[in-house]
Design a protein around this motif. Structure first.
Motif, short mmCIF file in Angstrom:
data_model
loop_
_atom_site.label_atom_id
_atom_site.label_comp_id
_atom_site.label_asym_id
_atom_site.label_seq_id
_atom_site.Cartn_x
_atom_site.Cartn_y
_atom_site.Cartn_z
N GLY A 199 0.81 -1.21 0.00
CA GLY A 199 0.00 0.00 0.00
C GLY A 199 0.84 1.26 0.00
N ASN A 200 0.16 2.39 0.17
CA ASN A 200 0.83 3.69 0.22
C ASN A 200 1.83 3.77 1.37
N CYS A 221 3.79 -0.39 -5.43
CA CYS A 221 3.20 -0.06 -4.12
C CYS A 221 2.48 1.28 -4.19
N GLY A 222 1.26 1.29 -3.71
CA GLY A 222 0.48 2.53 -3.69
C GLY A 222 -0.06 2.94 -5.04
N SER A 225 -4.60 -0.97 -7.21
CA SER A 225 -5.66 -1.24 -6.24
C SER A 225 -5.44 -2.63 -5.65
N LEU A 226 -6.17 -2.97 -4.62
CA LEU A 226 -6.05 -4.30 -4.03
C LEU A 226 -6.40 -5.37 -5.06
N SER A 229 -3.61 -5.73 -7.42
CA SER A 229 -2.48 -6.40 -6.75
C SER A 229 -2.72 -7.91 -6.67
#
Length: 321
Positions: A199-200, A221-222, A225-226, A229
């Protein structure tokens, strides 16, 4: 038979409820299966064909209880076992079976480094609560369904679209994550391109790693989106990850996984990789490990040997084979 399964959090724990829900749906004759969780974790059961209805925890417990009463369930399978689920079961009066957390044994195991908890996987611990329904383990992996049709060409540079290792560098707590320098040393020895996921909160870490290693590393990373990913994990040649939700989700796709453990250990909570054919669980034996069940913001002793001293050769050989 109308059955409500409950688990409010967290990501990894809910992921491991999916085999239980699948087994109930497929093994209990004419089962209508509903699942209750927090709104933040709705995505885990989106598109899941084994859940007939997804209920979300409301602003007040009374509202949730009213909804449960209106559904007229025959049975509750409580996979959370906390105060809220106890109140739900008491106030609805619905027959129930409950997952046993063994909190005292876990505390003693953590506090005095005793091995009082059998290394039984959380899925099997959950399934004990479903046993009164005649449910048994079907021996299949966890379920996760990517929500959309994604394309590698839109998510990765051309250099990473054919083959890559997905490295999940995020985790909620510091003691679950490798230091940047250690990740750089590991990635430097890998033979194919690397995609960093998280994530961020770890985007800056990813930037440091990518800057040190150049074009062989793509820092997503960041950025993704999930769901994106998860899609990238599902297409990876292999996966390296820490004790975090995305690493557990990766188990749904049966890719070779290196599961890296620092201050936490999988045996205590029963969350070692589940039904994955090719897996390496990496961690080192120390008198101070585990230092917590869920991770800490810093090493209590200041040396962070569980990550700093972890040998990398086994991980490198596993990924490069």
């Amino acid at each position: 038979m109308k059955i409500l399964v409950i688990r409010f959090s967290s990501m990894g724990d809910i992921i491991y409820t999916t085999p239980v829900v699948r087994c109930i749906k497929k093994q209990v004759p004419n089962a209508e299966v509903h699942f209750l969780t927090k709104p933040a974790f709705k995505y885990i059961y989106d598109n899941n064909p084994y859940v007939d209805k997804l209920l979300l925890l409301k602003a007040t417990l009374t509202e949730t209880i009213d909804e449960i009463k209106a559904e007229r369930y025959d049975c509750i399978v409580d996979l959370h076992n906390n105060l809220r689920t106890a109140i739900i079961k008491l106030r609805t009066g619905i027959p129930s079976s409950t997952y046993k957390k063994q909190p005292i044994k876990k505390w003693l195991s953590l506090k005095f480094k005793l091995k009082l908890i059998a290394p039984t996987h959380l899925v099997d611990r959950y399934l004990v609560a479903a046993k009164p329904l005649g449910v048994v383990n079907d021996g299949q992996p966890i379920d996760y369904y990517v929500k959309a049709e994604h394309q590698l060409s839109k998510l990765l540079p051309p250099s990473h679209q054919k083959r890559y290792t997905a490295f999940i560098i995020g985790a909620t707590h510091f003691t679950k994550r490798m230091p940047n320098e250690k990740i750089i040393s590991l990635c430097r020895e890998l033979k194919i391109p690397i995609v960093l996921l998280g994530g961020n909160d770890v985007k800056a870490n990813g930037d440091v790693i990518a800057t040190a290693l150049g074009d062989v590393v793509y820092n997503a990373c960041g950025i993704t989106s999930l769901d994106e990913s998860v899609f990238l994990v599902s297409k990876a040649e292999s996966i390296i990850g820490f004790d975090t939700g995305l690493t557990h989700i990766a188990e749904a796709f049966n890719r070779p996984i290196v599961s890296v453990w620092g201050g936490t250990v999988p045996e205590l909570l029963g969350v070692q990789p589940y039904m994955v054919k090719d897996v390496l669980v990496a961690g080192i034996d120390l008198n101070c490990r585990p230092c917590s069940k869920f991770g800490l913001e810093k090493c209590p002793l200041g040396h962070f040997k569980c990550m700093n001293d972890m040998p990398l050769d086994g991980i490198i050989d596993f990924v490069n084979k």
